[in-house]
Design a protein around this motif. Structure first.
Motif, PDB file in Angstrom:
ATOM      1  N   ALA A 158       0.851  -1.190   0.000  1.00 31.61           N
ATOM      2  CA  ALA A 158       0.000   0.000   0.000  1.00 31.61           C
ATOM      3  C   ALA A 158       0.887   1.240   0.000  1.00 31.61           C
ATOM      4  O   ALA A 158       1.775   1.385   0.843  1.00 31.61           O
ATOM      5  CB  ALA A 158      -0.903  -0.005   1.228  1.00 31.61           C
ATOM      6  N   THR A 159       0.658   2.134  -0.957  1.00 31.22           N
ATOM      7  CA  THR A 159       1.465   3.342  -1.089  1.00 31.22           C
ATOM      8  C   THR A 159       0.621   4.593  -0.843  1.00 31.22           C
ATOM      9  O   THR A 159      -0.607   4.542  -0.856  1.00 31.22           O
ATOM     10  CB  THR A 159       2.087   3.428  -2.495  1.00 31.22           C
ATOM     11  OG1 THR A 159       1.036   3.370  -3.481  1.00 31.22           O
ATOM     12  CG2 THR A 159       3.047   2.266  -2.732  1.00 31.22           C
ATOM     13  N   LYS A 160       1.314   5.716  -0.628  1.00 32.80           N
ATOM     14  CA  LYS A 160       0.692   7.029  -0.394  1.00 32.80           C
ATOM     15  C   LYS A 160      -0.159   7.036   0.871  1.00 32.80           C
ATOM     16  O   LYS A 160      -1.238   7.651   0.921  1.00 32.80           O
ATOM     17  CB  LYS A 160      -0.124   7.466  -1.611  1.00 32.80           C
ATOM     18  CG  LYS A 160       0.670   7.462  -2.912  1.00 32.80           C
ATOM     19  CD  LYS A 160      -0.151   7.968  -4.079  1.00 32.80           C
ATOM     20  CE  LYS A 160       0.627   7.885  -5.389  1.00 32.80           C
ATOM     21  NZ  LYS A 160      -0.158   8.361  -6.548  1.00 32.80           N
ATOM     22  N   ASP A 189       4.561   3.584   8.402  1.00 33.51           N
ATOM     23  CA  ASP A 189       5.986   3.852   8.578  1.00 33.51           C
ATOM     24  C   ASP A 189       6.738   3.430   7.319  1.00 33.51           C
ATOM     25  O   ASP A 189       6.964   2.250   7.088  1.00 33.51           O
ATOM     26  CB  ASP A 189       6.506   3.084   9.797  1.00 33.51           C
ATOM     27  CG  ASP A 189       7.983   3.362  10.078  1.00 33.51           C
ATOM     28  OD1 ASP A 189       8.587   4.189   9.354  1.00 33.51           O
ATOM     29  OD2 ASP A 189       8.521   2.748  11.012  1.00 33.51           O
ATOM     30  N   ARG A 190       7.112   4.379   6.485  1.00 39.87           N
ATOM     31  CA  ARG A 190       7.784   4.059   5.219  1.00 39.87           C
ATOM     32  C   ARG A 190       9.092   3.323   5.441  1.00 39.87           C
ATOM     33  O   ARG A 190       9.488   2.485   4.636  1.00 39.87           O
ATOM     34  CB  ARG A 190       8.022   5.338   4.420  1.00 39.87           C
ATOM     35  CG  ARG A 190       6.749   5.927   3.836  1.00 39.87           C
ATOM     36  CD  ARG A 190       7.013   7.174   3.029  1.00 39.87           C
ATOM     37  NE  ARG A 190       7.973   6.965   1.956  1.00 39.87           N
ATOM     38  CZ  ARG A 190       8.248   7.861   1.025  1.00 39.87           C
ATOM     39  NH1 ARG A 190       7.637   9.038   1.058  1.00 39.87           N
ATOM     40  NH2 ARG A 190       9.130   7.611   0.078  1.00 39.87           N
ATOM     41  N   ALA A 191       9.763   3.619   6.547  1.00 41.02           N
ATOM     42  CA  ALA A 191      11.032   2.960   6.820  1.00 41.02           C
ATOM     43  C   ALA A 191      10.849   1.467   7.079  1.00 41.02           C
ATOM     44  O   ALA A 191      11.781   0.674   6.870  1.00 41.02           O
ATOM     45  CB  ALA A 191      11.724   3.615   8.012  1.00 41.02           C
ATOM     46  N   ALA A 192       9.667   1.074   7.515  1.00 37.85           N
ATOM     47  CA  ALA A 192       9.409  -0.339   7.795  1.00 37.85           C
ATOM     48  C   ALA A 192       8.954  -1.110   6.571  1.00 37.85           C
ATOM     49  O   ALA A 192       8.999  -2.343   6.557  1.00 37.85           O
ATOM     50  CB  ALA A 192       8.353  -0.460   8.903  1.00 37.85           C
ATOM     51  N   VAL A 193       8.519  -0.388   5.537  1.00 35.03           N
ATOM     52  CA  VAL A 193       7.957  -1.058   4.360  1.00 35.03           C
ATOM     53  C   VAL A 193       9.028  -1.766   3.551  1.00 35.03           C
ATOM     54  O   VAL A 193       8.855  -2.925   3.142  1.00 35.03           O
ATOM     55  CB  VAL A 193       7.206  -0.034   3.483  1.00 35.03           C
ATOM     56  CG1 VAL A 193       6.847  -0.642   2.131  1.00 35.03           C
ATOM     57  CG2 VAL A 193       5.942   0.434   4.192  1.00 35.03           C
ATOM     58  N   VAL A 194      10.162  -1.100   3.289  1.00 31.94           N
ATOM     59  CA  VAL A 194      11.190  -1.665   2.410  1.00 31.94           C
ATOM     60  C   VAL A 194      11.721  -3.006   2.908  1.00 31.94           C
ATOM     61  O   VAL A 194      11.766  -3.978   2.147  1.00 31.94           O
ATOM     62  CB  VAL A 194      12.333  -0.663   2.189  1.00 31.94           C
ATOM     63  CG1 VAL A 194      13.532  -1.337   1.535  1.00 31.94           C
ATOM     64  CG2 VAL A 194      11.851   0.474   1.307  1.00 31.94           C
ATOM     65  N   PRO A 195      12.153  -3.136   4.179  1.00 31.56           N
ATOM     66  CA  PRO A 195      12.679  -4.432   4.610  1.00 31.56           C
ATOM     67  C   PRO A 195      11.657  -5.558   4.556  1.00 31.56           C
ATOM     68  O   PRO A 195      12.018  -6.727   4.414  1.00 31.56           O
ATOM     69  CB  PRO A 195      13.149  -4.172   6.047  1.00 31.56           C
ATOM     70  CG  PRO A 195      12.481  -2.925   6.472  1.00 31.56           C
ATOM     71  CD  PRO A 195      12.276  -2.115   5.241  1.00 31.56           C
ATOM     72  N   THR A 196      10.378  -5.211   4.665  1.00 37.66           N
ATOM     73  CA  THR A 196       9.338  -6.246   4.572  1.00 37.66           C
ATOM     74  C   THR A 196       9.039  -6.599   3.123  1.00 37.66           C
ATOM     75  O   THR A 196       8.965  -7.774   2.759  1.00 37.66           O
ATOM     76  CB  THR A 196       8.051  -5.758   5.260  1.00 37.66           C
ATOM     77  OG1 THR A 196       8.334  -5.395   6.605  1.00 37.66           O
ATOM     78  CG2 THR A 196       6.993  -6.859   5.258  1.00 37.66           C
ATOM     79  N   ALA A 197       8.876  -5.584   2.294  1.00 39.11           N
ATOM     80  CA  ALA A 197       8.513  -5.818   0.896  1.00 39.11           C
ATOM     81  C   ALA A 197       9.621  -6.505   0.120  1.00 39.11           C
ATOM     82  O   ALA A 197       9.349  -7.296  -0.793  1.00 39.11           O
ATOM     83  CB  ALA A 197       8.144  -4.498   0.227  1.00 39.11           C
TER      84      ALA A 197
END
Length: 336
Positions: A158-160, A189-197
């Motif tokens: 989910a973005t934005k 929390d955008r910082a949490a999205v990258v390591p999960t995605a």
């Protein structure tokens, strides 16, 4: 140059859905030093780096200050990836372990994955990550490209969230309407999205039952829940999957599920994006759900699957979208 298995992520999503912003987050993450990013247009992500190497193969590369290597897609995607993997790594940087390919907003994942089939020697684990624009939600599901991107995804992000915080709460259910076997990533929390995605795809496992109360997200998209009638022979399973792919062709968007076969002590995980199948592997979870297969396809009629040989192995439940004439909307229900 890489040492070991590379995790390859196809980052897809409809026009303006936030792919480039997500890609920027990948570039600036602390874990970027073992990552390479392939973009359609380098200028889209604002690369500020130095030329990594000059060559005549038309694959321009740049290295950012945090060690992430970026390049543009050349005339041949497989050639570009091969050159990227074989390029020597600068001193002090870890081996290449992750590649993220950003596709265009109108790209279908299937053709991209077929090109990757020629790169088997590089031992890549491939996953599709799709973006879900919270500001537009299911409105873009009527576009064939968007529906195919979501249906093919292993993970949907989910973005934005900053622009639509209320929609973020309902995002997991909305994403399940699009693809009930994809992992939904909805975090403010955008910082949490990258390591999960973009975490290693060590196990793409359908560890939950598919809900039976989902509404339809696309007037031409059908979802079939296929239940094995019992333990079956692996040869019969392989033949059925092959025949499904042959019958549906480009209309087949996704297959994922668990099947118990005579030849294996544990259920097999079967999975495809389009007609590209991953090698079946045994599930290691202690408490797997009851065997099932989910088939997501476009423009399909019920008997097309039910008549696939060898027949009689499965029971079928369908979520069939239909337009409501009075309201102009879409409804769906499971029928057996």
């Amino acid at each position: 140059m890489s040492a070991g298995i590379i995790d390859f992520f196809v980052l897809t999503g409809f026009l303006g859905s936030g792919k480039t912003s997500l890609l920027r987050d990948v570039l600036t993450a602390e874990t970027a030093s073992d990552t390479a990013v392939i973009v359609n247009e380098a200028g889209e992500v604002g690369l500020d780096g130095v030329l990594l190497r000059e060559s005549g193969d038309d694959v321009p590369m740049a290295m950012l200050s945090n060690g992430c290597v970026c390049c543009q897609v050349g005339s041949d995607l497989a050639f570009t990836i091969d050159r990227l993997i074989m390029a020597p790594r600068p001193d002090g940087l870890p081996p290449l372990r992750r590649i993220v390919l950003e596709t265009s907003g109108l790209s279908m994942p299937g053709p991209v994955l077929r090109q990757l089939a020629t790169l088997a020697e590089h031992r890549m684990r491939v996953a599709v990550v799709a973006t879900y624009d919270l500001t537009r939600g299911l409105d873009v599901a009527t576009f064939e490209e968007a529906a195919a991107q979501w249906a093919a995804a292993h993970r949907i992000v989910a973005t934005k969230a900053d622009l639509a915080p209320r929609a973020l709460v309902d995002a997991p259910l909305a994403i399940a309407q699009l693809n009930p076997v994809a992992e939904a990533i909805a975090d403010a929390d955008r910082a949490a999205v990258v390591p999960t995605a973009f975490a290693p795809l060590t196990a793409s496992l359908p560890l939950r039952e598919v809900a039976s109360d989902l509404t339809a997200a696309h007037p031409r998209l059908a979802l079939c829940l296929v239940r094995p009638r019992g333990e079956i022979a692996y040869a019969d399973l392989a033949s059925w999957l092959d025949n499904v792919a042959g019958r549906l062709g480009e209309r087949l968007l996704r297959i994922k599920g668990l099947v118990k076969v005579h030849e294996a002590p544990r259920p097999l995980l079967v999975e495809s994006v389009g007609t590209v199948f991953s090698p079946p592997r045994q599930l290691t979870a202690d408490k797997p759900p009851a065997p099932f297969i989910v088939v997501i396809a476009r423009d399909i009629v019920r008997n097309e699957l039910e008549q696939v040989e060898p027949s009689g192995l499965f029971a079928f439940s369908w979520r069939e979208p239909e337009r409501e004439a009075a309201k102009g909307g879409i409804r769906a229900e499971w029928v057996t």
